[in-house]
Design a protein around this motif. Structure first.
Motif, short mmCIF file in Angstrom:
data_model
loop_
_atom_site.label_atom_id
_atom_site.label_comp_id
_atom_site.label_asym_id
_atom_site.label_seq_id
_atom_site.Cartn_x
_atom_site.Cartn_y
_atom_site.Cartn_z
N ILE A 160 0.76 -1.18 -0.07
CA ILE A 160 -0.06 0.10 -0.17
C ILE A 160 0.96 1.13 0.05
O ILE A 160 1.88 1.30 0.84
N GLU A 161 0.71 2.17 -0.89
CA GLU A 161 1.33 3.29 -1.03
C GLU A 161 1.04 4.38 0.15
O GLU A 161 -0.27 5.00 0.15
N LEU A 162 1.76 4.39 1.16
CA LEU A 162 1.68 5.40 2.09
C LEU A 162 2.95 6.18 2.32
O LEU A 162 3.95 5.89 2.06
N PRO A 163 2.70 7.64 2.85
CA PRO A 163 3.83 8.09 3.01
C PRO A 163 5.04 7.84 3.71
O PRO A 163 4.81 7.04 4.81
N ALA A 164 6.30 8.06 3.53
CA ALA A 164 7.17 7.49 4.25
C ALA A 164 7.06 7.77 5.79
O ALA A 164 7.72 7.07 6.63
N THR A 165 6.63 8.98 5.98
CA THR A 165 6.58 9.49 7.46
C THR A 165 5.32 8.91 8.19
O THR A 165 5.24 9.20 9.19
N GLY A 166 4.67 8.34 7.50
CA GLY A 166 3.28 7.76 8.03
C GLY A 166 2.11 8.71 7.97
O GLY A 166 2.42 9.92 7.57
N ILE A 167 1.13 8.19 8.56
CA ILE A 167 0.01 9.19 8.69
C ILE A 167 -0.49 9.13 10.11
O ILE A 167 -0.79 8.25 10.66
N PRO A 168 -0.52 10.37 10.51
CA PRO A 168 -0.87 10.79 11.97
C PRO A 168 -2.20 10.21 12.34
O PRO A 168 -3.18 10.36 11.26
N THR A 169 -2.50 9.82 13.37
CA THR A 169 -3.95 9.19 13.73
C THR A 169 -3.73 9.21 15.24
O THR A 169 -2.69 9.73 16.19
N VAL A 170 -4.81 8.64 16.03
CA VAL A 170 -4.74 8.28 17.32
C VAL A 170 -4.92 6.88 17.62
O VAL A 170 -5.45 6.23 16.66
N GLY A 171 -4.68 6.42 18.68
CA GLY A 171 -4.73 4.99 19.02
C GLY A 171 -4.97 4.66 20.47
O GLY A 171 -4.96 5.68 21.39
N THR A 172 -5.05 3.40 20.67
CA THR A 172 -5.36 3.06 22.31
C THR A 172 -4.63 1.63 22.19
O THR A 172 -3.99 1.20 21.23
N THR A 173 -4.61 1.14 23.58
CA THR A 173 -4.10 -0.41 23.73
C THR A 173 -5.30 -1.39 23.76
O THR A 173 -6.33 -1.03 24.61
N ALA A 174 -5.13 -2.52 23.26
CA ALA A 174 -5.87 -3.66 23.45
C ALA A 174 -5.38 -4.46 24.81
O ALA A 174 -4.01 -4.66 24.55
N PHE A 175 -6.23 -4.83 25.86
CA PHE A 175 -5.46 -5.54 26.91
C PHE A 175 -6.39 -7.07 26.93
O PHE A 175 -7.68 -7.01 26.81
N LEU A 176 -5.81 -7.89 27.57
CA LEU A 176 -6.56 -9.25 27.97
C LEU A 176 -6.76 -8.93 29.45
O LEU A 176 -5.94 -8.48 30.24
N ALA A 177 -8.25 -8.75 29.54
CA ALA A 177 -8.73 -8.64 30.99
C ALA A 177 -9.35 -9.86 31.85
O ALA A 177 -10.02 -10.78 31.19
N ALA A 178 -9.42 -9.63 33.00
CA ALA A 178 -10.19 -10.68 33.90
C ALA A 178 -10.73 -10.06 35.11
O ALA A 178 -10.54 -8.86 35.30
N ARG A 179 -11.56 -10.67 35.82
CA ARG A 179 -12.10 -10.03 37.11
C ARG A 179 -10.99 -10.16 38.16
O ARG A 179 -10.01 -11.17 37.99
N ASP A 180 -11.28 -9.33 39.26
CA ASP A 180 -10.10 -9.41 40.21
C ASP A 180 -10.02 -10.83 41.00
O ASP A 180 -9.30 -11.15 41.55
N ASP A 181 -11.37 -11.62 40.91
CA ASP A 181 -11.25 -12.64 41.65
C ASP A 181 -11.07 -14.13 40.70
O ASP A 181 -11.41 -15.37 41.04
N SER A 182 -10.76 -14.01 39.56
CA SER A 182 -10.22 -14.96 38.70
C SER A 182 -9.25 -15.78 39.21
O SER A 182 -8.37 -15.29 39.68
N PRO A 183 -9.24 -17.08 38.94
CA PRO A 183 -8.14 -18.13 39.48
C PRO A 183 -6.89 -17.52 38.94
O PRO A 183 -6.54 -17.43 37.80
#
Length: 740
Positions: free
Chosen positions: A663-686
């Protein structure tokens, strides 16, 4: 020196005092022959001893000649020199006290507590002894003037009679004299003759209830009938202001017609003028039959309910052949009366009806207010039982019975204030078991907690992991993790599809699933914790190739495709709109299947869509495919810093050309925003489940593109990691697998 202090010398006894005491005892016991014969036994003390005896005689003569009147009764000396007293009850304000004491009784037979019989007492001829008590002797006598048989009661202690004994003697006479009821022995006359205090009353031919109880097992009907009639007689006494306070089977006479008569009002109390002969602190009555308030020394506060308790005790004895409360000593009996509940009647007599047991239990309540309100009420209840009608009283509840039994345990009694002198074998065994359990509790608790924690931290036999939209990165990642955990630990696993992060969060909190991937934007609350950071999710803002949209400022009035409700893409899009102040009217939000945006997708679904905002994992194949078709192009998100300041879960990021090969994209990249995906559990999980999932996550090959390495994950700060995950990351990454 201490040994000398421990040795105590016996007190010295004055020979004269000892001899005079022996004289008084001889007089009281009827063992004195003549005064001269007694003085001859003490030749060295005869002079002094004679003076003491003469002084005693002088005091006795003065007492007879000048004693005060009794209870408003004026003695009148007859022609024979005997004092007679007409029946008279004290008027208002009159005293019932008489401090007079009697002279020694003369002409007694040796070993007999009274005079030699027959004995002439004025117009009474004493014929035989028909009863003895602690204070008095009752004689069968003939009243010569009326030519009838009567009973005459006299004080047995003679010159040794104290003021309280004399007062009690006349109190009994006065109490009985004011009562006129067929169930109460009538008093004819009382007074003092020849130095003897006495009163005469009707002579009852028959026996008493105690002798009947001793001689046979009374029928249930007879026991109830006797006590019913006693209750009616006592109710009459209460109406006249007289409390008996010494009701017991021996004081219930039964005549030849099998009718009862109550006698012995020696401890009676006049409620109208407070003529009680006892004070606070005295325990008055017969221990086995007295009410708890009397046994505790509160005889001055006795009430009609005190007599009702005694009536219940008499009924108990008539049914079972023994008093309700029995102790080895008088003191032990008193303590038990105050603290211990009486056993149920049916434990001693199996054929006793439940209703009769209930009546007895209500009479024997420890608190007076819980007993019958009156003796008449008790009589009515017994009459209802005798006639086969329902009674009003109700049995004690099971809880109350259990509590009374529980209080009999010595340790429990000590804590609740109930004194337990002698406990049963059952109570002692129960207490031993309690103490053993108390000692073993820490050990058992520690063992239980250990087992509980082990079971709590163990891997479940069935594991449910949330995915995401079908074909999305969440679903692909969860499928790989589920497969690896099932292979490594032999457990059953299932991947549950969902709408995305928000939906996963809800299901996790509702215990529908055990673990779930989700965006940082939805991880909040006290019961969620992080298992691992997974990868970065970038916001891809795609616009149609022919569109004139070049920035986020051009979104107003456009139809924008966003993720379904509950997805991470939808959540991120809403945060962007909020930062740009674009409300629902400014931007038309459309929910479409991302797959329809491609050239082979549903053309009707994508018709009219100008912009698509997809928040998805870095290097998403979906985005690569859409851009490769050249129907869509990316626009930059230049407001990244402003958005991140308003919504810290988002941060400025860049879409790199290396993430999307071809895919032709600028070498400097395209600015955007992002977040993080986490694997989550309950605090009482084994904990073992969390560890197993982390092992599967960092197993080669990586389960997804752009996975944050274990080494980098361990560097994350400020996250609410699950305790097992925190322990996992504290270990060396090399102990598990090479860093990526």
């Amino acid at each position: 020196m201490p040994d000398e202090l421990d040795k105590t010398e016996p007190p010295l006894v004055d020979p004269l005092d000892e001899a005079f005491a022996a004289y008084l005892r001889s007089c009281d016991e009827g063992g004195l022959e003549t005064r001269e014969a007694f003085l001859a036994k003490y030749p060295q003390l005869s002079g002094q001893l004679k003076e003491l005896i003469d002084a005693a005689d002088m005091i006795g003569q003065m007492t007879i000649g000048h004693g005060p009147t009794q209870g408003g009764v004026t003695p009148a000396v007859s022609e024979t020199g005997a004092e007679t007293v007409a029946l008279h009850t004290p008027g208002p304000g009159e005293s019932g006290d008489d401090p007079a004491v009697t002279l020694p009784m003369a002409h007694r037979a040796k070993g007999d507590p009274g005079p030699t019989l027959p004995f002439d007492l004025g117009d009474y001829l004493l014929l035989d002894v028909i009863g003895r008590g602690g204070m008095g002797v009752v004689y069968l006598a003939k009243q010569t003037e009326l030519d009838r048989l009567v009973a005459v009661k006299m004080i047995r202690s003679g010159i040794l009679a104290g003021e309280d004994e004399v007062r009690r003697f006349y109190t009994e006479a006065q109490a009985a004299a004011r009562l006129h009821h067929p169930g109460i022995v009538s008093v004819h006359q009382f007074g003092r003759r020849a130095g003897h205090h006495f009163f005469s009353m009707e002579f009852v031919r028959g026996t008493d209830l105690q002798k009947k109880i001793n001689g046979e097992t009374l029928s249930v009907h007879d026991a109830a009938r006797y006590v019913r009639d006693v209750a009616r007689a006592i109710h009459h006494a209460h109406e006249k202001g007289v409390l008996h306070r010494d009701l017991k089977p021996a004081n219930v006479l039964i005549n030849e017609n099998d009718e009862i008569l109550v006698t012995d009002f020696g401890l009676a109390k006049h409620t109208d003028n407070d003529s009680s002969i006892t004070g606070s602190g005295d325990a008055v009555g017969t221990p086995h039959y007295m009410a708890p308030e009397q046994a505790s020394g509160k005889s001055d506060s006795a009430s009609p309910q005190s007599d009702i308790y005694s009536l219940g005790a008499v009924l108990f004895a008539a049914l079972t052949g023994r008093p309700p409360i029995v102790g080895d000593t008088v003191m032990q009996t008193l303590v038990k009366v105050v603290h211990d509940p009486a056993p149920p009647v049916r434990t001693l007599r199996r054929d006793a009806p439940i209703d009769l047991q209930t009546i007895v239990a209500k009479c024997l309540e420890k608190q007076p207010e819980n007993r019958y309100a009156s003796a008449s009420h008790l009589a009515d209840e017994l009459n209802a039982f005798l006639e086969g009608r329902p009674i009003e009283a109700r049995p004690r509840s099971v809880a109350m019975k259990a509590w009374h039994w529980f209080e009999g345990v010595p340790l429990v009694g000590a804590l609740t204030g109930r004194r337990v002198l002698h406990s049963s074998d059952q109570h002692r065994r129960f207490q031993a078991a309690m103490l053993l359990m108390f000692l073993l509790t820490p050990i058992v608790a520690a063992g239980f907690l250990t087992v509980w924690h082990q079971r709590k931290d163990a891997i479940p036999s069935f594991i449910r992991i949330a995915g995401g939209l079908e074909g999305g990165v969440y679903s692909d990642l969860s499928s790989v993790l589920a497969s690896r955990v099932a292979r490594n630990h032999g457990t059953l696993t299932e991947v549950v599809s969902s709408n995305g992060s928000v939906d996963n969060r809800r299901r996790l909190l509702d215990y529908e699933i055990d673990l779930a991937p989700m965006q940082a934007t939805v991880i909040d609350g006290d019961h969620l914790c992080v298992v691992a950071p997974l990868f970065y999710e970038l916001l891809y803002v795609l616009v149609r190739s022919e569109s004139n949209v070049t920035s986020l400022a051009d979104l107003e009035g456009r139809r924008v495709a966003v993720g379904p409700q509950g997805s991470g893409s939808r959540t991120t899009a809403e945060l962007i709109f909020d930062s740009l102040q674009l409300d629902d009217d400014a931007v038309h939000r459309e929910v479409v299947d991302w797959q329809t945006l491609s050239s082979d997708g549903n053309q009707e679904s994508e018709a009219g869509i100008d912009v698509a905002m997809i928040c998805i994992g870095q290097g998403s194949p979906l985005v690569t495919r859409l851009m490769a078709e050249r129907k869509w192009r990316l626009i930059p998100v230049t407001e990244g810093i402003q958005i991140a300041l308003q919504h810290p879960t988002l941060r400025p990021m860049s879409i790199e050309a290396s993430d999307h090969p071809g895919i032709e994209l600028p070498a400097t990249g395209i600015p955007t925003v992002g977040t993080t995906a986490f694997l989550a559990a309950r605090d009482d999980s084994p904990g073992e489940l969390v560890t197993a999932m982390l092992d599967a996550l960092y197993e080669d090959p990586a389960p997804c593109y752009g996975l944050i390495s274990r080494r980098h994950a361990a560097e994350w700060q400020g996250l609410a990691f699950h305790p097992a995950a925190r322990r996992f990351y504290r270990e060396s990454p090399q102990a598990k697998s090479p860093s990526r």
